[in-house]
Design a protein around this motif. Structure first.
Motif, short mmCIF file in Angstrom:
data_model
loop_
_atom_site.label_atom_id
_atom_site.label_comp_id
_atom_site.label_asym_id
_atom_site.label_seq_id
_atom_site.Cartn_x
_atom_site.Cartn_y
_atom_site.Cartn_z
N UNK A 166 -5.05 -9.62 4.05
CA UNK A 166 -4.17 -8.59 4.58
C UNK A 166 -3.95 -7.46 3.59
N UNK A 167 -3.38 -6.39 4.13
CA UNK A 167 -3.01 -5.20 3.36
C UNK A 167 -1.62 -4.77 3.82
N UNK A 168 -0.75 -4.42 2.88
CA UNK A 168 0.60 -3.99 3.24
C UNK A 168 1.00 -2.79 2.39
N UNK A 169 1.76 -1.87 3.01
CA UNK A 169 2.22 -0.68 2.28
C UNK A 169 3.64 -0.32 2.71
N UNK A 170 4.47 -0.01 1.72
CA UNK A 170 5.84 0.45 1.97
C UNK A 170 6.11 1.64 1.06
N UNK A 171 6.80 2.66 1.59
CA UNK A 171 7.22 3.80 0.77
C UNK A 171 8.63 4.20 1.14
N UNK A 172 9.29 4.87 0.21
CA UNK A 172 10.54 5.53 0.56
C UNK A 172 10.22 6.77 1.39
N UNK A 173 11.25 7.48 1.86
CA UNK A 173 11.03 8.55 2.82
C UNK A 173 10.66 9.89 2.19
N UNK A 174 9.98 10.72 2.99
CA UNK A 174 9.71 12.09 2.59
C UNK A 174 10.98 12.94 2.75
#
Length: 270
Positions: A112-120
Motif C-alpha cells: 500500500x501507499x498512504x499520504x497525509x498533508x496539512x491544508x493549503x
C-alpha cells in the motif's frame, strides 16, 4: 513595469525511516516539516483571473503581502509498505507444504501507499473594491479568526452545502476591506489537507510445467477508506472567497480526493 525585487524562502526538515526487505516486510516512512514564504506566488505576468490571485497590489510597498506561499504545506507524511504473508513455499510457515496446498495459501502479498498533508492556505478577496490599485482589489484582512470546521448546512433555497467555516453565515463578518494604501493580508485561512490510502492484494502461482512462468492475480483499491477532503481553492463564488458575495462565502464546490475505486487484473509472466 517589471522589476526583479521579489524573493521567496523555503525551509524544511525531513525525517525518513526506511526498512529493506527482510522476513517478508519492507516499508518507507517520510515526514516533512516545512515553511515557504514569498511576496506573491503567481508570476507577475499571470493576469488576476489566470492564477490564484497572488499579484503585487501596492507597487510602492511590495512587501505588504509577504506571507506564507499559496503552495505552503506545513506538514506532509508519506508511507509505503509491502508485506508478504508468511505462508507457503519459501516463507516462514508451511514452507515445505505440498504444491496443491501451496497454490491456496502461498504467494500472497499485501502492499500500500498512504499520504497525509496539512491544508493549503487561501486568500480572502476584497472583491469588486479597489482601495489601492484600480485593477487589483487586494485581499481582505481578518479582524478576528473565524472558527473553521467542514460544516454541512442547507442554504435559503433548500440546497445542501458544505462550508469551510463552522458558522458560514457569520464568517464573512470576521473580515474587513483594506484601507487606501493597504494591500490586505494573504493566506490567513487554511483548508482541508489531503488524505488518501491505496492498497493492493496479489496472489501468484508458479506454473507446474515451468517455474519461471507464473500467473499473477491483483486486486487494487484506490482511496480505500473513501475519505473526502475538499479543495479550499474552490470555496466561494467561482472559486473565490469574496467579501462582496456573502451567499456562497466559504462554500466548497470541489474535492481534492477521488471516490473509492477498485480494479482487478490477471497477468501471465514468462
Amino acid at each position: 513595469a517589471w522589476r526583479s525585487i521579489g524573493f521567496s524562502h523555503y525551509h524544511a526538515g525531513q525525517f525518513t525511516l526506511h526498512k529493506r526487505m527482510s522476513h517478508g516486510v519492507r516499508f518507507d516512512f517520510n515526514y516533512t516539516f516545512s515553511k515557504s514564504i514569498d511576496l506573491a506566488s503567481d508570476a507577475e505576468r499571470v493576469p488576476i483571473w489566470g492564477g490564484l490571485g497572488g499579484n503585487i497590489i501596492n507597487a510602492w510597498s511590495p512587501f505588504q503581502l509577504k506571507a506564507v506561499s499559496d503552495f505552503d504545506l506545513r506538514h506532509q507524511i508519506n508511507g509505503n509498505w509491502t508485506f508478504q504473508l508468511p505462508f507457503g513455499e519459501g516463507r516462514h510457515f508451511a514452507s515445505s507444504v505440498g504444491k496443491g496446498l501451496d497454490a491456496i495459501i502461498g504467494g500472497w502479498d499485501f502492499s500500500g501507499v498512504s499520504r497525509w498533508t496539512s491544508g493549503f492556505p487561501v486568500n480572502i478577496s476584497n472583491g469588486f473594491q479597489w482601495p489601492t490599485d484600480w485593477q487589483l482589489g487586494g485581499e481582505a484582512i481578518a479582524t478576528t479568526r473565524p472558527p473553521q470546521a467542514t460544516t454541512r448546512y442547507t442554504d435559503t433555497s433548500g440546497v445542501g452545502q458544505i462550508s469551510l467555516f463552522k458558522t458560514n453565515i457569520n464568517a464573512i463578518n470576521n473580515f474587513r476591506s483594506p484601507f487606501p494604501g493597504e494591500a490586505g493580508a494573504r493566506n490567513q485561512i487554511r483548508g482541508d489537507g489531503f488524505l488518501n490510502t491505496d492498497m493492493s492484494l496479489t496472489k501468484s502461482w508458479k506454473m507446474p510445467y515451468k517455474e519461471s512462468h507464473r500467473l499473477l492475480l491483483r486486486w487494487d483499491v484506490f482511496n480505500v477508506f473513501n475519505t473526502k477532503r475538499f479543495d479550499v481553492q474552490s470555496a466561494g463564488f467561482d472559486g473565490n472567497l469574496e467579501l462582496d458575495i456573502s451567499s456562497s462565502f466559504g462554500n466548497y464546490t470541489h474535492v481534492l480526493t477521488q471516490q473509492r475505486l477498485m480494479q482487478f487484473g490477471l497477468r501471465y509472466e514468462f
